[in-house]
Design a protein around this motif. Sequence first.
Motif, short mmCIF file in Angstrom:
data_model
loop_
_atom_site.label_atom_id
_atom_site.label_comp_id
_atom_site.label_asym_id
_atom_site.label_seq_id
_atom_site.Cartn_x
_atom_site.Cartn_y
_atom_site.Cartn_z
N ILE A 178 12.50 7.54 1.65
CA ILE A 178 11.70 6.59 1.13
C ILE A 178 11.03 6.43 -0.16
CG2 ILE A 178 9.19 7.21 1.83
CD1 ILE A 178 10.25 8.32 4.41
N ILE A 179 11.27 6.62 -0.79
CA ILE A 179 11.70 6.14 -2.27
C ILE A 179 12.03 5.13 -3.18
CG2 ILE A 179 10.75 6.87 -4.98
CD1 ILE A 179 10.08 9.80 -4.05
N SER A 180 12.91 5.48 -2.16
CA SER A 180 14.07 4.25 -3.10
C SER A 180 13.75 2.73 -2.22
CB SER A 180 14.52 4.43 -2.59
OG SER A 180 15.52 5.19 -2.97
N ILE A 181 13.04 3.40 -0.49
CA ILE A 181 12.85 2.08 -0.47
C ILE A 181 11.07 1.21 -0.44
CG2 ILE A 181 11.79 1.26 1.75
CD1 ILE A 181 13.78 2.91 3.18
N VAL A 182 10.30 1.94 -1.14
CA VAL A 182 8.99 1.66 -1.95
C VAL A 182 9.59 1.36 -3.08
CG1 VAL A 182 6.57 2.95 -2.39
CG2 VAL A 182 7.68 3.53 -0.32
N SER A 183 10.16 1.71 -4.02
CA SER A 183 9.83 1.56 -5.17
C SER A 183 10.64 0.34 -5.00
CB SER A 183 11.43 2.37 -5.79
OG SER A 183 10.96 3.63 -6.33
N CYS A 184 11.43 0.03 -4.66
CA CYS A 184 12.55 -2.13 -4.54
C CYS A 184 11.61 -2.72 -4.09
CB CYS A 184 13.49 -1.61 -3.25
SG CYS A 184 14.86 -0.60 -4.08
N LEU A 185 10.60 -2.09 -2.90
CA LEU A 185 9.19 -3.05 -1.96
C LEU A 185 8.64 -3.10 -3.74
CD1 LEU A 185 7.93 -3.89 -0.07
CD2 LEU A 185 6.81 -2.19 0.38
N ALA A 186 8.45 -2.37 -4.47
CA ALA A 186 7.03 -2.40 -5.52
C ALA A 186 7.68 -3.14 -6.47
CB ALA A 186 6.54 -1.08 -6.60
N ILE A 187 9.07 -3.22 -5.95
CA ILE A 187 9.23 -4.39 -7.92
C ILE A 187 9.88 -6.15 -7.24
CG2 ILE A 187 11.78 -4.29 -9.00
CD1 ILE A 187 12.44 -1.57 -8.83
N SER A 188 10.52 -5.91 -6.05
CA SER A 188 9.95 -6.97 -5.40
C SER A 188 8.95 -7.69 -5.67
CB SER A 188 10.66 -6.53 -3.82
OG SER A 188 12.17 -6.03 -3.71
N LEU A 189 7.46 -6.78 -5.36
CA LEU A 189 6.76 -7.82 -4.85
C LEU A 189 5.89 -7.82 -6.83
CD1 LEU A 189 4.29 -8.58 -3.29
CD2 LEU A 189 3.07 -6.12 -4.00
N PHE A 190 5.78 -7.15 -7.11
CA PHE A 190 5.83 -7.65 -9.08
C PHE A 190 6.62 -9.14 -9.35
CE2 PHE A 190 7.18 -7.41 -13.43
CZ PHE A 190 5.01 -7.01 -13.89
N PHE A 191 7.89 -8.80 -9.73
CA PHE A 191 8.53 -10.14 -9.68
C PHE A 191 8.09 -11.64 -8.95
CE2 PHE A 191 11.19 -7.05 -11.42
CZ PHE A 191 11.57 -7.81 -13.08
N ALA A 192 8.31 -11.26 -7.21
CA ALA A 192 7.21 -12.42 -6.71
C ALA A 192 6.55 -12.59 -7.33
CB ALA A 192 7.39 -11.93 -5.31
N ILE A 193 5.37 -11.90 -7.70
CA ILE A 193 4.10 -12.51 -7.69
C ILE A 193 3.89 -13.11 -9.55
CG2 ILE A 193 1.96 -11.54 -8.53
CD1 ILE A 193 1.92 -9.72 -6.45
N TYR A 194 5.17 -12.75 -10.37
CA TYR A 194 5.09 -13.22 -11.49
C TYR A 194 6.20 -14.58 -11.26
CZ TYR A 194 7.14 -13.78 -15.89
OH TYR A 194 6.80 -13.88 -17.42
N THR A 195 6.83 -14.96 -10.75
CA THR A 195 7.42 -15.80 -10.80
C THR A 195 6.61 -17.38 -9.76
OG1 THR A 195 9.50 -14.97 -9.63
CG2 THR A 195 9.45 -17.47 -9.14
N PHE A 196 5.37 -16.59 -8.90
CA PHE A 196 4.15 -17.97 -8.22
C PHE A 196 3.03 -16.78 -9.11
CE2 PHE A 196 7.97 -17.40 -5.49
CZ PHE A 196 8.25 -19.08 -4.93
N ARG A 197 3.12 -17.32 -10.24
CA ARG A 197 1.84 -17.27 -10.83
C ARG A 197 0.70 -18.40 -10.47
NH1 ARG A 197 4.95 -16.42 -14.86
NH2 ARG A 197 5.16 -17.32 -17.03
N LYS A 198 1.77 -19.48 -11.51
CA LYS A 198 1.73 -20.60 -11.09
C LYS A 198 0.99 -22.33 -9.84
CE LYS A 198 1.19 -19.44 -16.45
NZ LYS A 198 1.54 -20.38 -17.70
N ASP A 199 1.84 -21.20 -9.29
CA ASP A 199 2.11 -22.30 -7.93
C ASP A 199 0.74 -22.67 -7.37
OD1 ASP A 199 3.38 -23.39 -6.29
OD2 ASP A 199 4.06 -21.93 -5.24
N PRO A 200 0.96 -23.95 -7.84
CA PRO A 200 -0.73 -24.73 -7.23
C PRO A 200 -0.88 -23.85 -5.74
CG PRO A 200 1.50 -26.46 -7.73
CD PRO A 200 1.72 -25.20 -7.74
N ARG A 201 0.23 -24.02 -4.88
CA ARG A 201 0.21 -23.78 -3.38
C ARG A 201 0.32 -22.36 -3.23
NH1 ARG A 201 5.76 -24.79 -1.16
NH2 ARG A 201 6.10 -24.15 -2.69
N GLY A 202 -0.35 -21.54 -4.31
CA GLY A 202 -1.12 -20.32 -4.33
C GLY A 202 0.45 -19.75 -3.61
#
Length: 85
Positions: free
Chosen positions: A33-57
């Motif tokens: 469970i800790i591995s899955i939640v860690s992977c989820l948090a890391i993926s969410l962080f990098f997805a938000i970072y990648t799309f931070r300036k996207d005009p479509r939100g």
Amino acid sequence: MFLGLIISFAICIAINFAVVILLSLAGIQNAAIISIVSCLAISLFFAIYTFRKDPRGRIRNPDFHKYFATNFVIILIITYLFNYL
């Protein structure tokens, strides 16, 4: 390029450390469970970072969700291969 790799690695370690601490405080000791939640948090962080300036939100952007899901699956597979095999 090497500095970016080191920074990304440090971010992954910090997020993983924070998730482990928070879940341990919540009483969850299951490593899977800790591995899955860690992977989820890391993926969410990098997805938000990648799309931070996207005009479509981010919320209604299908590219954001596709990027997030793809990264989550890839990171989860890599984590499983390195930790459990």
